[in-house]
Design a protein around this motif. Structure first.
Motif, PDB file in Angstrom:
ATOM      1  N   LEU A 136      44.186  63.716  55.337  1.00 37.58           N
ATOM      2  CA  LEU A 136      44.855  62.988  54.255  1.00 37.58           C
ATOM      3  C   LEU A 136      44.276  63.361  52.891  1.00 37.58           C
ATOM      4  O   LEU A 136      45.018  63.482  51.911  1.00 37.58           O
ATOM      5  CB  LEU A 136      44.732  61.479  54.486  1.00 37.58           C
ATOM      6  N   ALA A 137      42.966  63.544  52.827  1.00 37.12           N
ATOM      7  CA  ALA A 137      42.349  63.950  51.557  1.00 37.12           C
ATOM      8  C   ALA A 137      42.829  65.337  51.149  1.00 37.12           C
ATOM      9  O   ALA A 137      43.172  65.571  49.970  1.00 37.12           O
ATOM     10  CB  ALA A 137      40.821  63.922  51.689  1.00 37.12           C
ATOM     11  N   ILE A 138      42.863  66.256  52.104  1.00 30.91           N
ATOM     12  CA  ILE A 138      43.338  67.605  51.801  1.00 30.91           C
ATOM     13  C   ILE A 138      44.825  67.582  51.475  1.00 30.91           C
ATOM     14  O   ILE A 138      45.292  68.314  50.579  1.00 30.91           O
ATOM     15  CB  ILE A 138      43.052  68.554  52.980  1.00 30.91           C
ATOM     16  N   GLN A 139      45.595  66.721  52.164  1.00 23.97           N
ATOM     17  CA  GLN A 139      47.023  66.619  51.889  1.00 23.97           C
ATOM     18  C   GLN A 139      47.269  66.141  50.458  1.00 23.97           C
ATOM     19  O   GLN A 139      48.183  66.623  49.782  1.00 23.97           O
ATOM     20  CB  GLN A 139      47.684  65.658  52.877  1.00 23.97           C
ATOM     21  N   PHE A 140      46.464  65.203  49.982  1.00 28.50           N
ATOM     22  CA  PHE A 140      46.568  64.767  48.593  1.00 28.50           C
ATOM     23  C   PHE A 140      46.308  65.935  47.644  1.00 28.50           C
ATOM     24  O   PHE A 140      47.046  66.135  46.669  1.00 28.50           O
ATOM     25  CB  PHE A 140      45.581  63.632  48.312  1.00 28.50           C
ATOM     26  N   ALA A 141      45.251  66.715  47.936  1.00 28.05           N
ATOM     27  CA  ALA A 141      44.926  67.873  47.092  1.00 28.05           C
ATOM     28  C   ALA A 141      46.060  68.893  47.092  1.00 28.05           C
ATOM     29  O   ALA A 141      46.400  69.468  46.048  1.00 28.05           O
ATOM     30  CB  ALA A 141      43.624  68.515  47.571  1.00 28.05           C
ATOM     31  N   LEU A 142      46.672  69.106  48.258  1.00 29.83           N
ATOM     32  CA  LEU A 142      47.790  70.042  48.330  1.00 29.83           C
ATOM     33  C   LEU A 142      49.003  69.488  47.595  1.00 29.83           C
ATOM     34  O   LEU A 142      49.796  70.252  47.026  1.00 29.83           O
ATOM     35  CB  LEU A 142      48.140  70.334  49.787  1.00 29.83           C
ATOM     36  N   GLY A 143      49.162  68.164  47.598  1.00 31.27           N
ATOM     37  CA  GLY A 143      50.215  67.558  46.793  1.00 31.27           C
ATOM     38  C   GLY A 143      50.001  67.812  45.312  1.00 31.27           C
ATOM     39  O   GLY A 143      50.950  68.094  44.571  1.00 31.27           O
ATOM     40  N   VAL A 144      48.731  67.718  44.869  1.00 26.96           N
ATOM     41  CA  VAL A 144      48.406  68.032  43.470  1.00 26.96           C
ATOM     42  C   VAL A 144      48.789  69.478  43.155  1.00 26.96           C
ATOM     43  O   VAL A 144      49.436  69.760  42.141  1.00 26.96           O
ATOM     44  CB  VAL A 144      46.902  67.794  43.196  1.00 26.96           C
ATOM     45  N   TYR A 145      48.395  70.388  44.038  1.00 27.28           N
ATOM     46  CA  TYR A 145      48.738  71.805  43.851  1.00 27.28           C
ATOM     47  C   TYR A 145      50.252  71.999  43.845  1.00 27.28           C
ATOM     48  O   TYR A 145      50.798  72.745  43.033  1.00 27.28           O
ATOM     49  CB  TYR A 145      48.096  72.629  44.968  1.00 27.28           C
ATOM     50  N   GLY A 146      50.955  71.279  44.745  1.00 22.70           N
ATOM     51  CA  GLY A 146      52.408  71.397  44.803  1.00 22.70           C
ATOM     52  C   GLY A 146      53.075  70.917  43.531  1.00 22.70           C
ATOM     53  O   GLY A 146      54.006  71.544  43.040  1.00 22.70           O
ATOM     54  N   GLY A 147      52.609  69.792  42.988  1.00 20.13           N
ATOM     55  CA  GLY A 147      53.191  69.287  41.749  1.00 20.13           C
ATOM     56  C   GLY A 147      52.844  70.136  40.546  1.00 20.13           C
ATOM     57  O   GLY A 147      53.623  70.222  39.583  1.00 20.13           O
ATOM     58  N   TYR A 148      51.671  70.786  40.595  1.00 22.42           N
ATOM     59  CA  TYR A 148      51.222  71.605  39.459  1.00 22.42           C
ATOM     60  C   TYR A 148      51.845  72.991  39.481  1.00 22.42           C
ATOM     61  O   TYR A 148      52.336  73.483  38.469  1.00 22.42           O
ATOM     62  CB  TYR A 148      49.701  71.717  39.489  1.00 22.42           C
ATOM     63  N   PHE A 149      51.845  73.625  40.642  1.00 24.09           N
ATOM     64  CA  PHE A 149      52.362  74.996  40.759  1.00 24.09           C
ATOM     65  C   PHE A 149      53.150  75.183  42.047  1.00 24.09           C
ATOM     66  O   PHE A 149      54.334  75.457  42.038  1.00 24.09           O
ATOM     67  CB  PHE A 149      51.211  76.001  40.666  1.00 24.09           C
TER      68      PHE A 149
END
Length: 255
Positions: A136-149
């Motif tokens: 879940l922590a990594i999924q949040f980080a990947l969500g950040v990456y997805g929203g950013y780029f």
């Protein structure tokens, strides 16, 4: 060539690439920048233009949705939505000059993921397992990456999930498409509310991307998967190198 024609052509190619193997943003983003859209706005506009195709894919895969390992889809979705929102806000707070500076590295990260992500995920899967909180922590980080780029974020998600779930990776396509679309959806809303989208170019690219997605799906039924993958990797590598030269070449020449 007129900038709008470039945008339409790039939208068609990007839609076809996404239907075939992913990586459409490698074409859509540079085309918008070439058409005179500032880099941050170009990234936001590219996300909006390519969003419908991903949303349609998520709908098509809806019957295959389910938990990933011991993590429910609801928890993954919440983590992704909050991450996507954070990434979109982070992009809007980034200056065009800063984004231009980091863009080659984002493209390189996405290129390497396209090239090696699946094999790396399989190699890690044979050696490690991780728990639900870490996912879940990594999924949040990947969500950040997805929203950013967001370049190749779906492959990154599947590589992480492979450390938790022993299912065949093809069975993870349904959650992948939904969660990539989730990160993009909250980013699209954020960009629209913030007036960060260049609508004339975005709408032209969006329509062309839908046509390209349909055409790409037809080609994908007949073309060799190896040929499609090779073409995608060549395009992504070429554009990544071009952006490194454009961004850092002048700096090196003045040393």
């Amino acid at each position: 060539m007129e900038p709008l024609i470039v945008v339409i052509f790039a939208g068609f190619v990007a839609g076809a690439m996404n239907a075939l193997a992913g990586g459409g943003s490698f074409v859509s983003l540079p085309a918008l920048i070439a058409a005179g859209v500032p880099p941050v706005q170009a990234n936001a506009s590219s996300t909006v233009a390519l969003f419908p195709g991903g949303a349609v894919s998520a709908w098509a895969y809806r019957d295959g949705l389910g938990p990933v390992g011991s993590v429910s889809m609801r928890k993954l979705l919440v983590a992704t939505l909050f991450g996507g929102l954070a990434g979109a806000v982070l992009l809007l707070s980034t200056s065009s000059s800063t984004f231009s500076f980091v863009l080659p590295w984002l493209l390189l990260c996405a290129s390497l993921t396209l090239a090696f992500g699946r094999r790396l995920g399989e190699a890690l899967r044979r050696r490690w397992r991780i728990g639900a909180p870490a996912v879940l922590a990594i999924q949040f980080a990947l969500g950040v990456y997805g929203g950013y780029f967001g370049g190749a974020v779906g492959i990154m998600m599947m590589a992480v999930w492979g450390l938790l779930d022993t299912r065949d990776l093809k069975s993870l396509n349904a959650p992948r498409t939904l969660l990539v679309s989730a990160a993009n959806s909250v980013a699209v809303i954020t960009f629209a509310v913030a007036h960060a989208v260049r609508w004339p170019e975005t709408i032209a690219m969006l329509v062309a991307a839908i046509a390209g997605g349909y055409s790409g799906a037809q080609v994908g039924r007949r073309a060799s998967p190896a040929l499609i993958r090779t073409g995608t990797l060549l395009v992504s590598a070429g554009i990544t190198v071009a952006f490194f030269v454009k961004t850092y070449g002048p700096m090196l020449s003045h040393r």
